[in-house]
Design a protein around this motif. Sequence first.
Motif, PDB file in Angstrom:
ATOM      1  N   ASP A  50     -35.990  24.324  70.807  1.00 24.80           N
ATOM      2  CA  ASP A  50     -37.148  24.504  69.944  1.00 24.80           C
ATOM      3  C   ASP A  50     -37.643  23.194  69.328  1.00 24.80           C
ATOM      4  N   GLU A  51     -36.733  22.224  69.209  1.00 22.90           N
ATOM      5  CA  GLU A  51     -37.061  20.961  68.537  1.00 22.90           C
ATOM      6  C   GLU A  51     -37.994  20.055  69.345  1.00 22.90           C
ATOM      7  N   VAL A  52     -37.991  20.264  70.675  1.00 25.13           N
ATOM      8  CA  VAL A  52     -38.773  19.367  71.532  1.00 25.13           C
ATOM      9  C   VAL A  52     -40.277  19.570  71.295  1.00 25.13           C
ATOM     10  N   ILE A  53     -40.974  18.455  71.136  1.00 28.40           N
ATOM     11  CA  ILE A  53     -42.426  18.544  70.965  1.00 28.40           C
ATOM     12  C   ILE A  53     -43.064  18.661  72.347  1.00 28.40           C
ATOM     13  N   VAL A  54     -43.940  19.625  72.523  1.00 27.51           N
ATOM     14  CA  VAL A  54     -44.586  19.765  73.828  1.00 27.51           C
ATOM     15  C   VAL A  54     -46.081  19.499  73.684  1.00 27.51           C
TER      16      VAL A  54
ATOM     17  N   LEU B 265     -44.631  12.243  67.306  1.00 23.59           N
ATOM     18  CA  LEU B 265     -43.256  11.817  67.016  1.00 23.59           C
ATOM     19  C   LEU B 265     -43.077  11.531  65.527  1.00 23.59           C
ATOM     20  N   GLU B 266     -44.107  10.931  64.926  1.00 23.44           N
ATOM     21  CA  GLU B 266     -44.025  10.645  63.485  1.00 23.44           C
ATOM     22  C   GLU B 266     -43.947  11.936  62.680  1.00 23.44           C
ATOM     23  N   THR B 267     -44.772  12.889  63.070  1.00 23.41           N
ATOM     24  CA  THR B 267     -44.765  14.164  62.349  1.00 23.41           C
ATOM     25  C   THR B 267     -43.389  14.802  62.430  1.00 23.41           C
ATOM     26  N   ARG B 268     -42.795  14.738  63.618  1.00 24.85           N
ATOM     27  CA  ARG B 268     -41.493  15.369  63.748  1.00 24.85           C
ATOM     28  C   ARG B 268     -40.444  14.652  62.888  1.00 24.85           C
ATOM     29  N   GLU B 269     -40.535  13.337  62.885  1.00 24.74           N
ATOM     30  CA  GLU B 269     -39.606  12.553  62.066  1.00 24.74           C
ATOM     31  C   GLU B 269     -39.711  12.988  60.603  1.00 24.74           C
ATOM     32  N   LEU B 270     -40.966  13.119  60.125  1.00 32.32           N
ATOM     33  CA  LEU B 270     -41.174  13.532  58.739  1.00 32.32           C
ATOM     34  C   LEU B 270     -40.622  14.928  58.489  1.00 32.32           C
ATOM     35  N   LYS B 271     -40.882  15.814  59.439  1.00 28.83           N
ATOM     36  CA  LYS B 271     -40.396  17.190  59.277  1.00 28.83           C
ATOM     37  C   LYS B 271     -38.884  17.213  59.169  1.00 28.83           C
TER      38      LYS B 271
ATOM     39  N   GLU C 104     -37.004  14.806  58.152  1.00 26.36           N
ATOM     40  CA  GLU C 104     -36.600  14.223  56.879  1.00 26.36           C
ATOM     41  C   GLU C 104     -36.731  15.246  55.759  1.00 26.36           C
ATOM     42  N   VAL C 105     -37.855  15.969  55.762  1.00 32.58           N
ATOM     43  CA  VAL C 105     -38.072  16.981  54.729  1.00 32.58           C
ATOM     44  C   VAL C 105     -36.989  18.058  54.811  1.00 32.58           C
ATOM     45  N   ALA C 106     -36.703  18.497  56.057  1.00 35.09           N
ATOM     46  CA  ALA C 106     -35.692  19.544  56.222  1.00 35.09           C
ATOM     47  C   ALA C 106     -34.345  19.044  55.702  1.00 35.09           C
ATOM     48  N   HIS C 107     -34.045  17.794  56.005  1.00 35.12           N
ATOM     49  CA  HIS C 107     -32.776  17.221  55.554  1.00 35.12           C
ATOM     50  C   HIS C 107     -32.717  17.178  54.024  1.00 35.12           C
ATOM     51  N   LEU C 108     -33.798  16.676  53.433  1.00 31.95           N
ATOM     52  CA  LEU C 108     -33.816  16.582  51.966  1.00 31.95           C
ATOM     53  C   LEU C 108     -33.720  17.965  51.333  1.00 31.95           C
ATOM     54  N   ARG C 109     -34.460  18.919  51.917  1.00 34.42           N
ATOM     55  CA  ARG C 109     -34.398  20.284  51.377  1.00 34.42           C
ATOM     56  C   ARG C 109     -32.977  20.810  51.400  1.00 34.42           C
ATOM     57  N   ALA C 110     -32.247  20.409  52.432  1.00 34.19           N
ATOM     58  CA  ALA C 110     -30.878  20.919  52.559  1.00 34.19           C
ATOM     59  C   ALA C 110     -29.928  20.205  51.594  1.00 34.19           C
ATOM     60  N   VAL C 111     -30.097  18.897  51.423  1.00 32.19           N
ATOM     61  CA  VAL C 111     -29.107  18.178  50.603  1.00 32.19           C
ATOM     62  C   VAL C 111     -29.463  18.089  49.119  1.00 32.19           C
ATOM     63  N   GLN C 112     -30.765  18.045  48.786  1.00 31.97           N
ATOM     64  CA  GLN C 112     -31.145  17.864  47.387  1.00 31.97           C
ATOM     65  C   GLN C 112     -30.506  18.900  46.452  1.00 31.97           C
TER      66      GLN C 112
END
Length: 456
Positions: free
Chosen positions: A74-78, A119-125, A127-135
Motif C-alpha cells: 500500500d505504501e508504494v506511490i503509483v 516522493l516529497e509528499t510521501r516523506e512528509l506523510k 514523518e507526520v505518521a511517525h510523529l503522531r505515533a511517538v509524540q
Amino acid sequence: MTKSKILVVDDEHLIRWSLEQNLKKQGYEVSTAGSGEDALRLLQEDPPDLMLLDIQLPGMNGMEVLEKVKDLEDEVIVIMVTALGVLETAVKAMRLGAYDYINKPFNLDELAIVIKKALETRELKREVAHLRAVQPKRFSIDSIIGASSDLQHVLSMVRKIAQSDAGTVLIQGESGTGKELIAKALHYESGRADKPFMAINCAAVPETLLESELMGHEKGAFTDAKSQKKGLFEMANGGTVFLDEIGDMPMPIQAKLLRVLEDRTFRRVGGTRDIHVDIRIVSATNRDLLQAIEETIFRNDLYYRLQVIPIFLPPLRERRGDILVLAQSFIENFNKEFGKNVRGISQAAEKILTEYDWPGNIRELRNVIERAVILEDDEMMEAEHLPRELVSRAVPAGGSPLVFALPPEGIDIEDVERELIRQALESSDGNQSKAAKKLNLGIDAFRYRMKKFKFL
Ligand SMILES: Nc1ncnc2c1ncn2[C@@H]1O[C@H](COP(=O)(O)OP(=O)(O)OP(=O)(O)O)[C@@H](O)[C@H]1O
Ligand SMILES: [Mg+2]
C-alpha cells in the motif's frame, strides 16, 4: 541519503529504456518491467518507492496491476501513464489509490516534477505518521519524572484537568521548572491529543507580528499581507494553544486575547468577520504576574481569566526529593545517547547534587548530568565531573557554605593545611585552643602543625 527506487512498467522497450536513462541521471535507482506480471514479481522482491505504471499493457492491464499493488504494498506511490487521455480511466485510477496520472506522450521535465512532488509528499506523510505515533508517548504524564509530593500533586492535577477539558490553564514557575512539559502533557493526555498542539513564545515575536501570528490576517491588511493567512488560534482548532511567556505579551494584544478567552471568538487582522474556535488555552510564565499588574504592564482582568485553573511548579530547590530521581533518569537517557555505561552516582556527587540550589532548575540539572555522563568513564558518576560552581555553592547540612573546590590543575594539600591553620589563628585572634577547636583538632595536634608550618 538513500536513493529513491522507481519501477517503470511499460510494454514498449524504447519508453522503458529512455525513462530508465533519464531517471537514473536524476539520481534515482531504476528497475523496469515489460508486463504487469513482471511488475508484481519485482514489487514483491524489492518494493520500490514509486511506480510509473502504463495503463495499456498486454495481459494484465494497468488498472488490475494497480489494484494488486494497493493490496500488496500500500505504501508504494503509483503514477499512472495513459496514452488514451480518457478522463474516466484516470478518475478510476485515482479512486483505486493512484497518486496521480500523466498523459502520453509526456514531457520528461513535467514527469520529473510530478515524481519529485510525490516522493516529497510521501516523506512528509511518513514523518507526520511517525510523529503522531511517538509524540503522545514522549509527552505523556509518564515522561514527567519526580518523587516529591509537590510534583505528584501537580501531576494529579494535570490528569484531572486533561480529562475535564477545562478550557484555560495558567502554569507558573521559574525558568526550567518544566512548564512546557506540563503544557504538552495536558494536551497529549486529553481528548484533544490527535488535534494540533500549537505553541508560541510571546516574548520572542515582535509586537507588530504577534497579533497576526495569533489571529491571522486578511489579504491586504497591512503592507506585507500579500494573501490571507490563518493564525495559531484557527490552526489549532480542536486542539491546544500554548502561550509561552504570557507575562511578556504587549498590552494591546492582551486586550484582544481577553475576548478570545471569554468566548473563543476573534477577528483576523483586517477582517470584519467573527471567527469561532474550539481551543484549550494553556499559558505559562516565569514572571510574577501580580507584580506585573502592579507595574501596569499586565491586565488585571486578563490575569483572572487566564488562571481559571492555576498550576504552580515549585523550583527544584524546594522539592529536593526530585533531584536524584531526575538525575538517574537523565543518566539513563544520556547513556543511550552517548553510548555510555554510567550506572549510578557516587556518594560525594549525590551530596553535591542534592545540596546545590539549582537556580536554573531542571534544565540546569539536565545540562550538568549530560556533561558528567560525557566525561565519566567509570560506572559511578564522580564528583570531579560536576562543574565547580556546584561544589563551591553547595550548602552542607550543617549550614555554612563549603568553600573548597579542587582546582582542575590540582593543589598541594600541605598548602591547604597551612592556609587553614593561618585562617583559624587569625579568626581566633591568635588564641590557639580556639583555633584548634575550629579545625576539630586537639591542642597538641594543632601545635604540632603550627610548628610544622613555622607559625611557632
Ligand atoms: N519533571 C520532569 N521530568 C523530566 N524532565 C523534565 C521535568 N521537568 C523539566 N524537565 C526537562 O527540563 C527541561 C526544561 O523544561 P521546560 O522547557 O518544560 O521548562 P520551562 O519551565 O518551560 O522553562 P522556561 O521558563 O525556561 O521556558 C526540558 O528539557 C524538560 O524536558
Ligand atoms: Mg518554557
